[in-house]
Design an enzyme around this catalytic site. Structure first.
Site, mmCIF file in Angstrom:
data_model
loop_
_atom_site.group_PDB
_atom_site.id
_atom_site.type_symbol
_atom_site.label_atom_id
_atom_site.label_comp_id
_atom_site.label_asym_id
_atom_site.label_seq_id
_atom_site.Cartn_x
_atom_site.Cartn_y
_atom_site.Cartn_z
ATOM 1 C CG HIS A 27 -5.216 -6.055 -0.634
ATOM 2 N ND1 HIS A 27 -5.198 -7.431 -0.737
ATOM 3 C CD2 HIS A 27 -5.367 -5.796 0.688
ATOM 4 C CE1 HIS A 27 -5.335 -7.959 0.465
ATOM 5 N NE2 HIS A 27 -5.416 -6.990 1.352
ATOM 6 C CG PHE A 82 -5.737 3.895 3.611
ATOM 7 C CD1 PHE A 82 -4.539 3.189 3.535
ATOM 8 C CD2 PHE A 82 -5.985 4.858 2.645
ATOM 9 C CE1 PHE A 82 -3.615 3.431 2.521
ATOM 10 C CE2 PHE A 82 -5.065 5.119 1.624
ATOM 11 C CZ PHE A 82 -3.888 4.399 1.559
ATOM 12 C CG HIS A 104 -7.142 -13.649 3.657
ATOM 13 N ND1 HIS A 104 -6.346 -12.679 4.223
ATOM 14 C CD2 HIS A 104 -6.592 -14.832 4.025
ATOM 15 C CE1 HIS A 104 -5.363 -13.261 4.895
ATOM 16 N NE2 HIS A 104 -5.496 -14.564 4.799
ATOM 17 C CG HIS A 150 -3.057 -11.696 0.442
ATOM 18 N ND1 HIS A 150 -3.755 -12.873 0.564
ATOM 19 C CD2 HIS A 150 -3.621 -10.841 1.314
ATOM 20 C CE1 HIS A 150 -4.690 -12.724 1.475
ATOM 21 N NE2 HIS A 150 -4.640 -11.492 1.942
ATOM 22 C CG ASP A 204 -2.308 -7.190 2.302
ATOM 23 O OD1 ASP A 204 -3.092 -6.434 2.902
ATOM 24 O OD2 ASP A 204 -2.155 -8.385 2.607
ATOM 25 C CG HIS A 256 -0.230 -3.861 12.355
ATOM 26 N ND1 HIS A 256 -1.527 -3.865 12.819
ATOM 27 C CD2 HIS A 256 -0.202 -4.744 11.329
ATOM 28 C CE1 HIS A 256 -2.253 -4.714 12.110
ATOM 29 N NE2 HIS A 256 -1.475 -5.260 11.192
HETATM 30 O O1 DOR Z 1 -1.058 -9.494 7.338
HETATM 31 C C1 DOR Z 1 -2.204 -9.125 7.205
HETATM 32 N N1 DOR Z 1 -2.619 -7.958 7.724
HETATM 33 N N2 DOR Z 1 -3.053 -9.876 6.520
HETATM 34 C C2 DOR Z 1 -4.359 -9.589 6.478
HETATM 35 O O2 DOR Z 1 -5.089 -10.320 5.865
HETATM 36 C C3 DOR Z 1 -4.902 -8.434 7.207
HETATM 37 C C4 DOR Z 1 -3.880 -7.414 7.397
HETATM 38 C C5 DOR Z 1 -4.277 -6.368 8.396
HETATM 39 O O3 DOR Z 1 -5.375 -5.814 8.273
HETATM 40 O O4 DOR Z 1 -3.485 -6.071 9.279
HETATM 41 ZN ZN ZN Z 2 -5.109 -7.327 3.316
#
Ligand code: DOR
Ligand code: ZN
Length: 401
Positions: free
Chosen positions: A57, A60, A171, A197, A269, A273
């Site tokens: 999970h 990228f 999800h 998750h 996960d 960002h």
């Molecule tokens: O916190 C999260 N960020 N949960 C998600 O399901 C997607 C992920 C993202 O792609 O930023």
């Molecule tokens: Zn995710």
């Protein structure tokens, strides 16, 4: 060029052995007490050698969101974290919900230095693409809102998706876990679902309802195991992800789920960002994780919270079995030479400036962890060694289906 890794400590079926590993043409050729001839000799110095981790999970971010991450930076970070295979999520731009988008992602991922596979995204109307998609790990279904715009709410459509895909990763938050389990039961399909998750006592309880039939598997993430809602007060947006951090009681139940064998997988996960994005009022959700997944678990091993065989099962063997990834997840002769050498005694802090992910921050920054990967080998090639990265391209994984 045959390589011999000498002095490896290995867990094989819960027993510890001291062995040498001979690698030939990217595969584990021999696990032996002898010293076969090789052109290159490496010394594991009696450190543990684990199968490289399979992180099923990760986000990228390529294509479309490469200011946050791309397949090269994400894979370098993964290699540093002892991960040798990643399965990438479809919420990119464009999303991986058409055959053309899948092929484009395949082309872009060739720059990865760890092996890779793809999850295909489900939408309200792409069943025909789902059926056509070749060599995918799973179909990803979003029952709740997250980064991107891939929410499917209609139960009939969800039923059709379950019937069209051998394995659907979901999800689902809160009651949606229960809904998904019920839709699966009613559908009478033999296909499987995998809950990404799982974050709370309630979600784990619902997911467990169907565990007996082995048709449901459960994934948890380090942030839900090691952080709770109080961390949001100190870290703010940098501790905000979907699903959100829960209570201390929920954390306890997730750890207990690992002990009881109800949790099948630990995945990162990895959802990077940029800092600037997190500092805005309408910040995006998600935290990076490929570099810290294994160090956090090795640290948990050193505090007696988890055993090494359990780490191997949940991060290597089970992901390989659940997604039916060929030749990976186990230290076995004939399997791909994807390995990580770990130093269980190495103490080091998580430091933002050391991170290779493009976002350059971690919610675990400042934490001193005991137990770190020191060398990572992908397809027989050293791609990470004591702080140094080697840019050797990896391969797309194949599946036994
Ligand atoms: O916190 C999260 N960020 N949960 C998600 O399901 C997607 C992920 C993202 O792609 O930023
Ligand atoms: Zn995710």
């Amino acid at each position: 060029m045959p390589t011999l890794i000498k002095n490896c400590r290995l867990h094989i079926k819960d027993k510890v052995y001291s062995k040498n590993i001979l690698i030939k043409q990217g595969k584990i050729s021999k696990i032996t007490n002898k010293e076969p001839k090789a052109e290159k000799i490496m010394d594991a110095k009696n450190n543990f050698v684990l199968p490289g981790l399979i992180d099923c999970h990760v986000h990228f971010r390529e294509p479309g969101l490469t200011h946050k991450e791309d397949f090269l930076t994400g894979s370098m970070a993964a290699a540093k974290g002892g991960i040798t295979t990643v399965l990438d999520m479809p919420n990119t731009l464009p999303p991986t919900t058409t055959i053309a988008a899948l092929e484009e992602k395949r082309r872009l991922a060739a720059k990865s230095i760890v092996n890779y596979g793809f999850h295909f995204g489900a939408t309200n109307d792409n069943i025909s693409d789902i059926k056509k998609a070749k060599n995918i790990a799973a179909v990803k279904l979003y029952m709740d809102y997250t980064t991107g715009d891939l929410k499917v709410s209609d139960f009939e459509t969800i039923n059709d998706i379950f019937k069209s895909s051998k394995i659907t990763i979901i999800h689902a938050e809160d009651e949606h876990v229960k809904n998904a389990v019920e839709i699966l039961a009613k559908s009478k399909t033999k296909n499987r679902i995998h809950f990404a998750h799982v974050s709370s006592e309630k979600e784990l309880k619902y997911a467990k309802l169907n565990k007996i039939k082995k048709q449901v598997t459960v994934e948890v993430c380090p942030h839900h195991l090691l952080m709770n809602e109080r961390d949001i007060q100190t870290l703010g947006a940098f501790a905000e992800m979907k699903p959100r951090l829960k209570t201390e009681q929920d954390q306890k139940v997730l750890w207990q789920g690992i002990k009881d064998g109800i949790v099948d997988v630990i995945a990162s996960d990895h959802a990077p960002h940029l800092k600037e994005e997190k500092e805005k009022a309408n910040y995006p959700f998600g935290v990076p994780g490929v570099e810290t997944l294994l160090p956090l678990l090795l640290d948990a091993f050193n505090s007696n919270k988890i055993s090494l065989p359990t780490i191997i099962k949940l991060c290597c063997e089970n992901p390989a079995n659940i997604f039916k990834i060929k030749n990976k997840g186990f230290l076995k002769e004939g399997y791909d030479a994807d390995l990580v050498i770990v130093d269980l005694d190495k103490r080091q802090a998580v430091r933002n400036e050391d991170l290779l992910t493009k976002c350059k921050w971690s919610p675990f920054e400042g934490k001193i962890l005991k137990g770190w990967p020191v060398t990572t080998i992908v397809n027989g090639n050293v791609v990470y060694d004591n702080g140094e990265i080697f840019d050797i391209k990896a391969k797309e994984v194949q599946y036994d289906r």
